[in-house]
Every structure is written in C-alpha cells, then in structure tokens.
Motif scaffolding. Structure first.
Motif, short mmCIF file in Angstrom:
data_model
loop_
_atom_site.label_atom_id
_atom_site.label_comp_id
_atom_site.label_asym_id
_atom_site.label_seq_id
_atom_site.Cartn_x
_atom_site.Cartn_y
_atom_site.Cartn_z
N SER A 21 61.56 43.91 24.93
CA SER A 21 61.82 44.03 23.49
C SER A 21 60.72 44.86 22.82
N ALA A 22 59.49 44.73 23.31
CA ALA A 22 58.39 45.52 22.75
C ALA A 22 58.63 47.01 22.95
N LEU A 23 59.11 47.39 24.12
CA LEU A 23 59.38 48.80 24.41
C LEU A 23 60.48 49.34 23.51
N VAL A 24 61.53 48.55 23.30
CA VAL A 24 62.62 48.99 22.42
C VAL A 24 62.12 49.12 20.98
N ALA A 25 61.35 48.14 20.52
CA ALA A 25 60.85 48.18 19.14
C ALA A 25 59.95 49.39 18.92
N ARG A 26 59.12 49.72 19.90
CA ARG A 26 58.27 50.92 19.77
C ARG A 26 59.12 52.18 19.76
N GLN A 27 60.13 52.21 20.63
CA GLN A 27 61.03 53.37 20.67
C GLN A 27 61.69 53.61 19.32
N LEU A 28 61.94 52.52 18.58
CA LEU A 28 62.59 52.63 17.28
C LEU A 28 61.59 52.69 16.13
N GLY A 29 60.30 52.88 16.45
CA GLY A 29 59.30 53.17 15.42
C GLY A 29 58.59 52.00 14.82
N ALA A 30 58.74 50.81 15.38
CA ALA A 30 58.08 49.64 14.80
C ALA A 30 56.61 49.57 15.24
N ASP A 31 55.85 48.84 14.45
CA ASP A 31 54.48 48.47 14.82
C ASP A 31 54.57 47.16 15.58
N VAL A 32 54.17 47.16 16.86
CA VAL A 32 54.47 46.04 17.74
C VAL A 32 53.20 45.41 18.30
N THR A 33 53.13 44.08 18.21
CA THR A 33 52.05 43.31 18.84
C THR A 33 52.67 42.25 19.73
N VAL A 34 52.17 42.15 20.95
CA VAL A 34 52.59 41.09 21.88
C VAL A 34 51.43 40.12 22.05
#
Length: 473
Positions: A21-34
């Motif tokens: 899900s992190a990879l998809v969110a980054r692909q769609l431009g989100a700022d992502v923290t795991v």
C-alpha cells in the motif's frame, strides 16, 4: 498558484498489506510513513511464508532424492553401500533465516528508494487522524494523517494448557531456531500450517505424528484433495490421529507429552503448535478511534478496505478476510486506490488462487466443491487423475488430480482444484479462466506442451465440452 499539499498517509505495519500500500500511495503522490516494528515484509517474509516455503523447498528436494530409486537412480557411500540422504537442520535453518533477512532488506531498499519514510517502532491510533509511534530507540513521535492503514497482521494462537517454550514446544515462528533434528515430532493442528510443517518435516526424514481434532486433515480444503494428501502422508509413514483433540502439552526434560481430551498421551522430542492465529489488534487504540472489531478481535472492513472510522483502512491478517499474503497486498493497494481517488475494483475473493505447500501441493481457485454440493452454485464437475498424464508417468508421479467446475449450458469455468507437484504453478491457467470468465472450450483449445502436467488441465476442460454451435471468437 500554490502547489496542492500531498495527502498524508500513515501505515501501521510493514507486511505485504503495509509495504504494498505504501508503494501505491507514493505512486499516486502521497506523503507516506510506515511505522514498522519487526522489519519490512512482516511475518510473511520474516517468520511465515518465506521461511516456511524455503524449508519446504529443501524438503521437496529430499523427497525427490529418497524416491529417485523408482527412476533408476541409487545413492551409495564411499564403501559402495546404499546411503540415505540426511538433513543438517542447523544449516537448513541458517539458510532459511538468511534468505528471509535478505528479502526483508530488499523490500526496505525498494520502499525507501520510492520515498517512503520508515519509522522503527510500534504504532497506535490516537483518534482516527493521528498515529503515535513508540520508537524502538525510545521516545514517541506523533504522526498526523489524512488516512491511516492498519496492517498489523496476526500472531500464532496459544493456549494456557499448551504454552510454547521456544526449545521443544514451538509455534511456527520458532521452528527456525532448531539446530538439532527432532527424534519424534508431534504437530498439533491439521489446518494449512500444521499440514505443511508435518509434510515438510516428514520429507526431511523425521518421524511425525499429526494430531487433528477433525475427521480429516485440511478440513477447510477440497475433500478429495485432502483425502489424497492424507493417504500419501499415511503411506509415507506419518501417524495421523483423527478426531483427537489436544487438551494439554507439557515438557519434562527432553520429552514432550501431548495429552488428548480422551486421556490418551502422545510423546515426542518436539511439538509444533499450529492452533490458528489471533489478530494483532489489542491496545493500539482501534476501538477508541471508532473502529469496529469482529469476533476474535479482527477488524471489520468492507470490500475497499474501509473500517467503520472515517479515514481509517485496514488490510491483511488483522482483518481475517482471507489469510494470504496476496490478499493482504491487494487489500492494501485497494485502500490506497480508493482513498487517493484512483480507479478501483472492490476485492473479489472468487478470483483468489491459493495453495497448500504440502507434498503433493493443493491449489484452488474460485468456486468450491463444498459450495456446489450445498447447492450454493450450479456447476458441472470433471476430475482427472494425474496418473494418466504421460509427463507424470515419466516423473514417477502417481498421486493427484485436476478438477474443474463450469456453469451448465454456458460452459464458463468458475473454479478448479489441482493436486500434484507444483500445483501452485499449474493453477494459473485455471485462475486466468476464472478471472476472465473463459469457457471450458476456450481453456481446452489453448495449446499445451506435450508432454506436460498442464496437458491435464486442457484435457479436463475438453471433457467439459458441451455440444452445440461453435464458439465465436
């Protein structure tokens, strides 16, 4: 004009549901923290799928060597006497743990390369819009979030009367610390995990007793497939105790005793507990944030991974939807596609292919024989034993079958079962047929290599041919 501020996504848990899900969110431009506690990949990579299937790969080779005499191959020692293959369990487990660590490191490099921030620690919700990370090196960090994905996984279930000690009474997460070969192994639980470990350790030459509370192994799988597996396990020398419920497990010195509910006792040198899983959902602020939990503590989600709390999604084993790494990853991807406004198809479990990595393997997809027998779905069935397949004969394979289900009249393939070596690979054409609503005729008319195991898939499909006008391509 001001640039639009990217959405903030915080993911609790770094397993397949989390890192995919992190990879998809980054692909769609989100700022992502795991926020991850144990290492990216989660239990799937570190203590479950990757380690167990690495162990099973070794067991498969061992089984092939032990059966090689049927193909005219013998092994002899330096004096010319017959030599049996022996397992060095310490070396096997060292390799298992090394490959798991390497896979975890590969995933970590990938997500960091894509711009995902990874925080080492234990995450919990503080309301639906904030995650508090208890950092591994001390202290806390508050992480505001527009969306939170909970992907905390599950842990082995234990009982007060059967507590693991990590030495001789083991959960499936602890078996890779074994450096001595058990002289007699007891496996409690005949579901997928129990059956896989029992099959693997038996193939490694270890005497195994499988304690099953049900009337057969793999009670949740296709009954014909489970019967084939049980017959093979018994033929190879495994003791299968059916309808035998475990009451307690105790250790005294080097002896482990499993006491059954009818008073019988089974003794061995080691015991593996395969009693199911419990979700890692306690004490992480879910209910306080408005997240509804189902029986057993699993998180209630819809088909796009939403929980009952606005902006909070969940994926993977903590949801109890279907405990497969592939489903966890898809739930995580769907959550991010949904939250970030991308095109999304709700989760459809009818298309999920799964596999039990026993010897032989059992792979399934789509409709089940149980649903057909119960009248939940109308389907015609054909079951073709592998022993008639020419490639199977060449390889000395006599156990297994291909089973296909198709809709009467229209012939669309709605499910199938494959039992045999590498069934996990052979199920793919059936999975494609189910996903794309292909007819049995379309599946049959695709060329297969001769000789090949996959020829049995096409042959089973041919036997489902329904006479009528030719299909228009």
């Amino acid at each position: 004009m001001h640039a639009e501020t990217p959405s903030r996504v915080v993911i609790i848990g770094g397993g397949p549901g989390g890192y995919e899900s992190a990879l998809v969110a980054r692909q769609l431009g989100a700022d992502v923290t795991v926020v991850d506690r144990d290492g990216l990949g989660g239990s799937a990579v570190l203590t479950d799928c990757v380690p167990s299937k690495t162990l099973i790969a070794t067991a498969e080779l061992m089984a092939e060597m032990n059966d090689a005499h049927e193909l005219g191959i013998g092994f002899r020692d330096a004096e010319g006497d017959p030599a049996a293959a022996r397992v060095d369990l310490a070396r096997v487990n060292e390799r298992v743990k090394r490959l798991a660590a390497e896979q975890s490191a590969d995933i970590a490099r990938r997500v960091e390369r894509e711009g995902v921030r990874v925080v080492r620690g234990l995450g919990r919700l503080d309301g639906p819009g904030t995650v508090v990370a208890a950092l591994a090196d001390g202290g806390e960090e508050r992480l505001p979030a527009d969306a939170v994905l909970v992907a905390t996984g599950a842990s082995p279930r234990v009982l007060p009367t059967a507590m693991p000690d990590g030495e001789r009474i083991l959960t499936w997460e602890q078996v890779y610390d074994l450096d001595e070969v058990p002289s007699e192994l007891i496996v409690v639980g005949s579901g997928v995990t129990g059956a896989e470990f029992a099959s693997a350790y038996q193939a490694l030459g270890i005497p195994v007793t499988l304690v099953s509370s049900r009337d057969r192994v793999l009670p949740g799988e296709d009954a014909d497939a489970a019967q084939v597996l049980e017959d093979v396990l018994r033929r190879r020398g495994m003791k299968v105790l059916s309808q035998s419920r475990m009451q307690s497990v105790a250790r005294e010195g080097d002896v482990v005793t499993v006491t059954l509910s009818d008073g019988r006792q089974v003794r061995g040198s080691h015991c593996i507990l395969a009693l199911g899983s419990i979700p890692n959902t306690a004490d992480i602020g879910l209910e306080e944030a408005g997240v509804i939990l189902k029986d057993g503590g699993f998180i209630n989600v819809d088909r796009v991974s939403r929980t009952s709390a606005r902006g909070v999604y969940a994926a993977g084993d903590c949801t109890g939807v279907l405990m497969l790494a592939s489903v966890a990853a898809m739930q995580g991807r769907i959550a991010m596609w949904h939250f970030l406004g991308d095109a999304v198809q709700p989760l459809d479990l009818r298309n999920v292919a799964s596999n039990v990595f026993t010897a032989p393997e059992i792979a399934t997809v789509g409709a089940s024989q149980r649903a057909i027998d119960a009248g939940e779905i109308q389907a015609e069935t054909v079951m073709l034993p592998l022993r008639g397949n020419p490639r199977a004969k060449m390889q000395g394979v006599s156990d297994g079958f291909v089973k296909l289900f198709c809709r009467p009249g229209i012939g669309i393939v709605v499910g199938g079962v494959v039992v045999g070596p590498r069934a996990s690979e052979l199920i793919h054409p059936v999975a494609l047929a189910v996903a794309e609503s292909l007819t049995a005729d379309q599946l049959a008319q695709a060329f297969t290599v001769y000789p090949s195991m996959s020829g049995s898939v096409a042959e089973a499909a041919r036997r489902l041919h329904q006479f009528g006008p030719p299909h228009q391509f």
